[in-house]
Design a protein around this motif. Structure first.
Motif, short mmCIF file in Angstrom:
data_model
loop_
_atom_site.label_atom_id
_atom_site.label_comp_id
_atom_site.label_asym_id
_atom_site.label_seq_id
_atom_site.Cartn_x
_atom_site.Cartn_y
_atom_site.Cartn_z
N ASN A 1 0.78 -1.65 0.13
CA ASN A 1 0.37 -0.27 -0.33
C ASN A 1 1.18 0.99 -0.13
O ASN A 1 1.12 1.96 1.13
N TYR A 2 1.42 0.99 -0.99
CA TYR A 2 2.27 2.24 -1.37
C TYR A 2 2.10 3.55 -1.47
O TYR A 2 2.64 4.74 -0.30
N LYS A 3 0.62 4.12 -1.51
CA LYS A 3 0.06 5.25 -0.77
C LYS A 3 0.02 5.67 0.86
O LYS A 3 -0.27 6.74 0.58
N SER A 4 -0.12 5.11 1.43
CA SER A 4 -0.21 5.08 2.86
C SER A 4 1.44 5.18 3.69
O SER A 4 1.68 5.55 4.68
N TRP A 5 2.52 4.89 2.44
CA TRP A 5 3.73 5.13 3.55
C TRP A 5 4.28 6.37 4.24
O TRP A 5 4.17 7.02 3.50
N LYS A 6 5.31 6.47 4.57
CA LYS A 6 5.40 7.55 5.14
C LYS A 6 7.13 7.34 5.66
O LYS A 6 8.05 6.86 5.29
N TYR A 7 7.90 8.75 4.91
CA TYR A 7 9.12 8.63 4.90
C TYR A 7 10.37 8.07 6.37
O TYR A 7 10.78 7.43 5.57
N SER A 8 9.70 8.90 6.73
CA SER A 8 10.19 7.78 8.22
C SER A 8 10.42 6.82 8.59
O SER A 8 11.24 6.00 9.02
N GLN A 9 9.44 6.02 7.94
CA GLN A 9 9.75 4.60 8.16
C GLN A 9 10.05 3.72 7.45
O GLN A 9 11.17 3.28 7.40
N VAL A 10 10.22 4.40 6.00
CA VAL A 10 10.88 3.93 5.04
C VAL A 10 12.39 4.31 4.25
O VAL A 10 13.29 3.88 4.62
N VAL A 11 12.65 5.27 5.33
CA VAL A 11 13.87 5.79 5.40
C VAL A 11 14.30 5.42 6.91
O VAL A 11 16.15 5.06 6.37
N SER A 12 14.45 5.01 6.87
CA SER A 12 14.09 3.67 9.13
C SER A 12 15.02 2.68 7.84
O SER A 12 15.80 1.66 8.59
N LYS A 13 14.08 1.53 7.26
CA LYS A 13 14.68 0.84 6.00
C LYS A 13 15.66 1.48 5.41
O LYS A 13 16.36 0.06 4.77
N ILE A 14 15.72 2.24 4.51
CA ILE A 14 16.42 2.52 3.28
C ILE A 14 17.04 3.15 4.01
O ILE A 14 16.81 5.56 3.55
N PRO A 15 18.34 4.16 4.84
CA PRO A 15 18.99 5.11 5.10
C PRO A 15 19.88 5.76 3.89
O PRO A 15 19.42 7.04 4.41
N THR A 16 19.58 5.84 3.28
CA THR A 16 20.58 6.59 1.93
C THR A 16 19.28 7.15 0.98
O THR A 16 19.69 8.00 0.39
N LEU A 17 18.00 6.36 1.74
CA LEU A 17 17.40 7.41 0.45
C LEU A 17 16.97 9.00 1.31
O LEU A 17 16.69 9.28 2.33
N THR A 18 16.77 9.49 -0.39
CA THR A 18 15.94 11.44 -0.58
C THR A 18 14.46 10.78 -0.22
O THR A 18 13.82 10.64 -0.56
N PHE A 19 14.42 12.53 0.36
CA PHE A 19 12.63 12.71 0.69
C PHE A 19 12.13 12.43 -1.00
O PHE A 19 11.25 12.14 -1.63
N TYR A 20 12.78 13.35 -1.90
CA TYR A 20 12.62 13.43 -3.22
C TYR A 20 12.16 11.90 -4.03
O TYR A 20 11.36 11.47 -4.52
N GLU A 21 13.18 11.29 -4.09
CA GLU A 21 13.66 10.08 -4.19
C GLU A 21 12.75 8.92 -3.77
O GLU A 21 11.51 7.88 -4.74
#
Length: 347
Positions: free
Chosen positions: A313-333
């Motif tokens: 359910n990608y529409k409900s993703w939160k950046y804070s949660q995803v970046v905890s799994k992918i530390p190099t992920l930028t907000f615009y990515e």
């Protein structure tokens, strides 16, 4: 109440949605969260549609729709459309209109006021009558129109101008034509306000306003798509766009187009990197999915694909949660990948 019909239509996707964010979108609040919401729920066309809408009026409409059984409350701020609400949508006129708010909200109303003024001037000019009260008393606007007339002055101006007008309104429905043509002022022609036209036609005022917006946006699309044909109308659009104050996003866009990085632009403009990143996302909001992916490194993309398998359910993703799994992920990515998925899955 017609405003409720418009609000209900915004939940047509059938997904659980946060209605407070919808309010900010209709008001025209330009933040990444609001614009992303508009993108992911296919609502950007209604961005800034009701800039004067009050929070109390909006909330009253939401509560009314819930009481009628057209919306179902899932949480304090979350609702979804019911089957009864979907049945009501079958008769919703918004699906027949061509409103493109995000594309034109910066200058559509200003263009229309300038077009009304120029139409009045040329109408009286065609009858060689200089004795009239201009509908625009702003001396700067009057000077700009005089300069425009000087630049385009020819024996064929009147004929060519109204020929372009005639061609443009052919792309509108009869109701849309009424909402535009009825406002025109000229030699022995008295224009009416939208409220007066709504009263004459026995329309809800909101419906009359939506017809006006739809007609105006259809015209602007035609002018933009056929600028070599609508030479005079396109020059009016250019005039209005040049007058428009360069906003902060425009300036960021200019600097990025010169090859500066987000970090460099933030330093040059003395703004936070997060602010420039928000601008960058807005600038790219209407880009096709392939361009989104060009900004995401392959290794990051692979991590995002793995994350998608676990959390579809990608529409409900939160950046804070995803970046905890992918530390190099930028907000615009993060946002661009969401937009890519939205396009890939057909919106």
């Amino acid at each position: 109440m017609f405003i409720e019909d418009v609000i209900l239509y915004c939940f047509k996707s059938g997904e659980v949605m946060r209605y407070s964010t919808l309010y900010h979108l209709l008001k025209g609040k330009k933040t990444t969260s609001v614009l992303s919401y508009g993108k992911l729920y296919t609502l950007l066309d209604y961005f800034c549609l009701f800039p004067k809408l009050s929070k109390s009026q909006f909330n009253s409409s939401i509560h009314s729709l819930i009481q009628k059984g057209h919306l179902q409350q899932m949480d304090s701020q979350l609702v979804k459309i019911t089957n009864q609400g979907k049945d009501i949508l079958k008769y919703n006129v918004l699906s027949q209109l061509s409103i493109k708010g995000f594309h034109f909200y910066k200058y559509d109303d200003v263009f229309w006021q300038r077009l009304l003024f120029v139409s009045q001037v040329i109408s009286y000019k065609s009858y060689q009558n200089a004795d009239y009260l201009p509908i625009d008393n702003d001396p700067i606007h009057q000077l700009q129109v005089k300069q425009w007339l000087f630049q385009h002055n020819s024996d064929q101006l009147v004929k060519e101008f109204f020929s372009e007008w005639e061609q443009l309104i052919k792309h509108l429905t009869e109701e849309e034509q009424d909402m535009l043509v009825g406002q025109l002022v000229g030699h022995e022609v008295v224009g009416y306000t939208l409220s007066q036209l709504a009263l004459q036609k026995n329309y809800d005022k909101v419906y009359a306003y939506l017809l006006y917006k739809s007609a105006l946006h259809k015209m602007l699309i035609q002018i933009n798509d056929s600028c070599d044909y609508y030479i005079l109308m396109n020059s009016l659009v250019d005039m209005v766009e040049k007058e428009k104050e360069q906003d902060t996003v425009d300036l960021t866009d200019y600097l990025l187009s010169k090859g500066h990085t987000i970090k460099q632009v933030a330093h040059m403009r003395r703004l936070k990197e997060s602010t420039i990143m928000d601008h960058f996302i807005e600038i790219n909001m209407s880009k096709p999915s392939d361009e989104y992916m060009s900004y995401i490194p392959k290794e990051v993309c692979q991590h995002l694909e793995d994350y998608l398998k676990e959390y579809p359910n990608y529409k409900s993703w939160k950046y804070s949660q995803v970046v905890s799994k992918i530390p190099t992920l930028t907000f615009y990515e993060f946002k661009f990948y969401q937009f890519y998925l939205w396009e890939k899955k057909g919106g």
